[in-house]
Structure formats: C-alpha cells, structure tokens
Design a protein around this motif. Sequence first.
Motif, PDB file in Angstrom:
ATOM      1  N   ASP A  11      45.973  -2.857 -37.474  1.00 47.40           N
ATOM      2  CA  ASP A  11      46.642  -1.632 -37.896  1.00 47.40           C
ATOM      3  C   ASP A  11      48.048  -1.952 -38.389  1.00 47.40           C
ATOM      4  O   ASP A  11      48.834  -2.580 -37.669  1.00 47.40           O
ATOM      5  CB  ASP A  11      46.730  -0.628 -36.741  1.00 47.40           C
ATOM      6  N   TRP A  68      40.493  -0.100 -29.921  1.00 44.93           N
ATOM      7  CA  TRP A  68      39.842   1.131 -30.354  1.00 44.93           C
ATOM      8  C   TRP A  68      38.515   1.252 -29.625  1.00 44.93           C
ATOM      9  O   TRP A  68      37.803   0.262 -29.435  1.00 44.93           O
ATOM     10  CB  TRP A  68      39.570   1.106 -31.866  1.00 44.93           C
ATOM     11  N   LYS A 123      45.988   8.911 -30.629  1.00 41.27           N
ATOM     12  CA  LYS A 123      45.754   8.423 -31.988  1.00 41.27           C
ATOM     13  C   LYS A 123      44.257   8.173 -32.162  1.00 41.27           C
ATOM     14  O   LYS A 123      43.652   7.432 -31.390  1.00 41.27           O
ATOM     15  CB  LYS A 123      46.543   7.130 -32.210  1.00 41.27           C
ATOM     16  N   THR A 124      43.648   8.808 -33.183  1.00 37.08           N
ATOM     17  CA  THR A 124      42.216   8.644 -33.436  1.00 37.08           C
ATOM     18  C   THR A 124      41.981   8.314 -34.903  1.00 37.08           C
ATOM     19  O   THR A 124      42.870   8.487 -35.743  1.00 37.08           O
ATOM     20  CB  THR A 124      41.417   9.916 -33.071  1.00 37.08           C
ATOM     21  N   LYS A 125      40.756   7.864 -35.193  1.00 38.19           N
ATOM     22  CA  LYS A 125      40.346   7.605 -36.572  1.00 38.19           C
ATOM     23  C   LYS A 125      38.831   7.753 -36.648  1.00 38.19           C
ATOM     24  O   LYS A 125      38.133   7.578 -35.651  1.00 38.19           O
ATOM     25  CB  LYS A 125      40.782   6.215 -37.025  1.00 38.19           C
ATOM     26  N   SER A 176      35.051   6.675 -37.356  1.00 42.73           N
ATOM     27  CA  SER A 176      34.324   5.412 -37.260  1.00 42.73           C
ATOM     28  C   SER A 176      32.835   5.729 -37.187  1.00 42.73           C
ATOM     29  O   SER A 176      32.406   6.480 -36.311  1.00 42.73           O
ATOM     30  CB  SER A 176      34.761   4.644 -36.016  1.00 42.73           C
ATOM     31  N   ARG A 232      34.218   9.295 -33.878  1.00 43.45           N
ATOM     32  CA  ARG A 232      35.640   8.950 -33.921  1.00 43.45           C
ATOM     33  C   ARG A 232      35.938   7.898 -32.866  1.00 43.45           C
ATOM     34  O   ARG A 232      35.236   7.800 -31.861  1.00 43.45           O
ATOM     35  CB  ARG A 232      36.521  10.180 -33.668  1.00 43.45           C
ATOM     36  N   CYS A 243      42.575   5.216 -29.867  1.00 42.97           N
ATOM     37  CA  CYS A 243      43.359   3.997 -29.634  1.00 42.97           C
ATOM     38  C   CYS A 243      43.914   4.012 -28.213  1.00 42.97           C
ATOM     39  O   CYS A 243      44.421   5.020 -27.722  1.00 42.97           O
ATOM     40  CB  CYS A 243      44.511   3.945 -30.641  1.00 42.97           C
TER      41      CYS A 243
END
Length: 165
Positions: free
Chosen positions: A81, A127, A149-151, A153, A157, A160
């Motif tokens: 990141d 993650w 904090k997410t994203k 995937s 999702r 972190c």
Amino acid sequence: METRIRKVQKGDEAQLAYIQTESWKAAFQDILSEETLQKATQIDRATAMYHGLLEEQIGNGYLMEVNGIPHCIAWWDQARDEDMPDYAELICIHSLQDNWGKGYGSKMMERVLQDMKAAGYTKAMLWVFTDNSRARRFYEAQGFVTYGKTKPSFETREICYEKTL
C-alpha cells in the motif's frame, strides 16, 4: 508434536501451493462463491506463483512442518500500500484445517513478527476478508487492531489490521 519453521527455498512450490489452496477451500467456502473459490484455488496457478516468487526472490516465505509433514506457510514483504511505506505486510498465513486451533499459527506468527522486527520494521499490517471472523479473532489475539480501512477484494471486502512491533 515436533514443529520446525524454516525459510522456503526453490523446490517448495508444490507444498506451498497445496497448503494455500487447501486452506482457502476450507476457510473461504462460506465467504467466496464456489466459482471464485475454484478459480482462486487452482493448484497449477498457485504453484506457478510460488515458483515466480522464489525464482525472483520476492518477499520472505516460511514453511512449518509438524512431525516432518508440511502444515503451515507464511509470506511477508514491505507493504504494498502506497500510504504505508514504512510497514511490513503479512501477505499470507495459511495452515491445513486438520490442525487449526492447536497453536501452530501463533508459532508461525511469532516467527514472522520477529523477522519483520529484525529487518528493521517497527509496524506490521495485513489485509483479511471482513467476513473471516475466525482469522480476525486470531489477528486480534496476536495484538493487531483495525481502524476501519477497507477495500474491495474478489466479490467481498477486506479490512486492514495493524500492529506495532
């Protein structure tokens, strides 16, 4: 039970791929769709990925044997990141389901965190799928915390987690 953790080396690709794909099948069957899980656990693709990592000497991989039988793997490197350049990232830690809950993951985590610290890092991150409550409990028990904090995937999702070493 006798355990041994060692750095991975060329020739370990098949064992690494087997442990990763079998772990994914067991751990993510209720998180990912069957189609996505089948694609993500193709043994040939996983073997080729590990072959490439070992050939190019990317990251730091470990293999744990329990009574001489490969059981658990882990991989870490500098965080990918851009907003976390001074962190070490635990990219994966996987173990075969038959020995879950017996402390082997904690032994592997201890080794990885020691090596991150020895490499000069003071912070670690990782993650994990937000729906992977078993893994999240494990990371929290290891002292990792999340700040939300997410994203995206796959079709879910990831969240972190961080830890000061």
